[in-house]
Design a protein around this motif. Structure first.
Motif, PDB file in Angstrom:
ATOM      1  N   ARG A 370     -39.655  -6.100 -26.128  1.00  0.00           N
ATOM      2  CA  ARG A 370     -38.202  -6.105 -25.935  1.00  0.00           C
ATOM      3  C   ARG A 370     -37.790  -5.459 -24.617  1.00  0.00           C
ATOM      4  N   ILE A 371     -38.500  -4.425 -24.204  1.00  0.00           N
ATOM      5  CA  ILE A 371     -38.110  -3.720 -22.979  1.00  0.00           C
ATOM      6  C   ILE A 371     -38.496  -4.512 -21.736  1.00  0.00           C
ATOM      7  N   TYR A 372     -39.699  -5.076 -21.743  1.00  0.00           N
ATOM      8  CA  TYR A 372     -40.191  -5.772 -20.551  1.00  0.00           C
ATOM      9  C   TYR A 372     -39.996  -7.285 -20.616  1.00  0.00           C
ATOM     10  N   LYS A 373     -39.291  -7.764 -21.650  1.00  0.00           N
ATOM     11  CA  LYS A 373     -38.900  -9.178 -21.759  1.00  0.00           C
ATOM     12  C   LYS A 373     -40.097 -10.117 -21.600  1.00  0.00           C
ATOM     13  N   GLN A 374     -41.105  -9.942 -22.441  1.00  0.00           N
ATOM     14  CA  GLN A 374     -42.323 -10.750 -22.345  1.00  0.00           C
ATOM     15  C   GLN A 374     -42.417 -11.732 -23.506  1.00  0.00           C
ATOM     16  N   GLY A 375     -43.186 -12.793 -23.285  1.00  0.00           N
ATOM     17  CA  GLY A 375     -43.516 -13.697 -24.374  1.00  0.00           C
ATOM     18  C   GLY A 375     -44.597 -13.080 -25.244  1.00  0.00           C
TER      19      GLY A 375
END
Length: 409
Positions: A370-375
């Protein structure tokens, strides 16, 4: 305009000026000056130099109360912080990044409070363990060695050549009887005072007997060495011979101290390690933040943002571990009560503790995503890599804490 009207206007004008003068004089009297730069101050801080009007010269008890309030009094922010910290991965960190900070406990203060409570409680639970558990842990090595020696004696008996007077077999049988008696005494319930004395004496006697048989502390397989060369010494090429000698002597003393500690009273070492870990963990935080900065370099986040992630993630780990530790203590106490209701309650407490343990890695994964917006796929690989590096850092930190603890014993 008549002369009388002019006189009235002049008098009223003078009266107004006098009122203004009186007001200005009263304002001047009420004006507060800064003790540092002597400029007029409106509010709690000087707009010229920034110094607070609140004096630090107070009664000692007032200072202590303010300090305790700063550390422990989170007022209504505590409830708004602890719930998302445990059950909403990444929420607090994203709120902090978005500028919505006033409703939550600051990350550093949150970490300090939780880490103090965690290590203090952990130290108390370790120190307050039942003496029986501690003593039985100390007996494990002795019981293992005695059991192995009995096994060796039985093998010798089978291989022994009979003599006309059967002296060999008789000697082995005597040793077997003696060590079997040692084993029975070592396994006694030492919560009873008389048994505790007997077990302690038996352990000492068994150690002496094993040393005579060259199966105790003289056994090289049980020795602890700190070396990097074939002759068992510790040395480095970039150091002088004198420095290498001092280093090797220190390493041997540390190894000897570790050997005595691990074979006698490990509880003291555990307490020393727990006393060093909070300081080492505080040093580990910026290192972990730097690791996040390197791994997530394309996220374009500042180092302080990664440090906030480190503070929130460690705060979660500590508060979860603290809860698990308290649940484990409660589980043991409730289970000791006996009965169907106590057993059911103990099972529930055990299940909650296990669920929290499983929740820790899941939480950290969701938080990172959620923090680093990753898949999911990319987050899984980076999460695994960060986990491996962090495990290595924690192992090194633990080793440093043990070595540091040994030097204090």
């Amino acid at each position: 305009m008549s002369q009388e009207n002019q006189v009235v206007n002049i008098n009223s004008s003078l009266s107004s000026q006098e009122e203004v003068s009186v007001i200005n004089d009263s304002e001047a009297v009420a004006q507060t000056l800064c003790d540092n730069c002597h400029q007029s101050v409106e509010g709690a801080f000087c707009s010229n130099c920034g110094q607070s009007l609140d004096s630090t010269l107070k009664y000692f008890w007032v200072v202590i109360l303010h300090l305790l309030d700063d550390i422990f009094s989170f007022d209504s922010r505590a409830s708004r912080t602890l719930w998302p910290l445990i059950f909403r991965p990444g929420f607090l960190t994203n709120e902090y990044f978005s500028g919505r900070r006033v409703h939550y406990v600051p990350p550093l203060r949150l970490y300090l409070f939780i880490s103090i409570m965690f290590f203090l409680t952990l130290k108390l639970t370790v120190s307050g363990e039942d003496q029986q558990t501690i003593e039985m842990n100390n007996n494990k090595a002795a019981i293992t060695q005695v059991t192995e020696h009995i096994k060796t004696l039985n093998e010798k008996k089978l291989q022994a050549q009979p003599t006309p007077d059967n002296k060999n077999i008789a000697s082995i049988d005597a040793d077997l009887a003696r060590f079997n008696r040692y084993l029975d005494d070592l396994k006694l319930d030492i919560s009873i005072a008389e048994n505790a004395k007997l077990v302690s004496t038996t352990r000492q006697l068994a150690t002496i007997e094993l040393e005579r048989a060259n199966l105790g502390t003289d056994d090289k397989s049980n020795s602890i060495t700190i070396s990097n060369s074939a002759d068992g010494s510790l040395s480095f090429d970039f150091l002088s011979d004198e420095s290498n000698k001092k280093l090797d002597d220190s390493a041997k003393k540390l190894a000897e101290k570790a050997k005595k500690t691990f074979t006698t009273d490990t509880n003291r070492l555990i307490n020393e390690v727990l006393g060093k870990l909070p300081q080492l963990m505080f040093v580990l935080l910026p290192i972990f933040a730097l690791l996040l900065k390197v791994i997530f370099i394309f996220s374009k986040r500042l180092y302080m943002e990664h440090l906030t992630v480190a503070l929130h993630s460690h705060s979660f780990i500590f508060v979860s571990s603290l809860s698990i530790d308290l649940l484990d203590v409660a589980h043991d106490h409730v289970k000791a009560l006996g009965g169907g209701f106590a057993t059911a309650a103990a099972s529930i407490l055990g299940f909650i503790g296990f669920a929290l343990l499983i929740w820790i890695p899941i939480y950290l994964f969701i938080m990172q995503k959620r923090i680093y917006k990753q898949g999911y796929i990319f987050a899984f690989f980076t999460y695994g890599f960060v986990g491996i590096i962090y495990f290595i850092l924690m192992a090194l930190t633990t080793v440093v804490a043990i070595v540091w603890g040994l030097t204090e014993i």
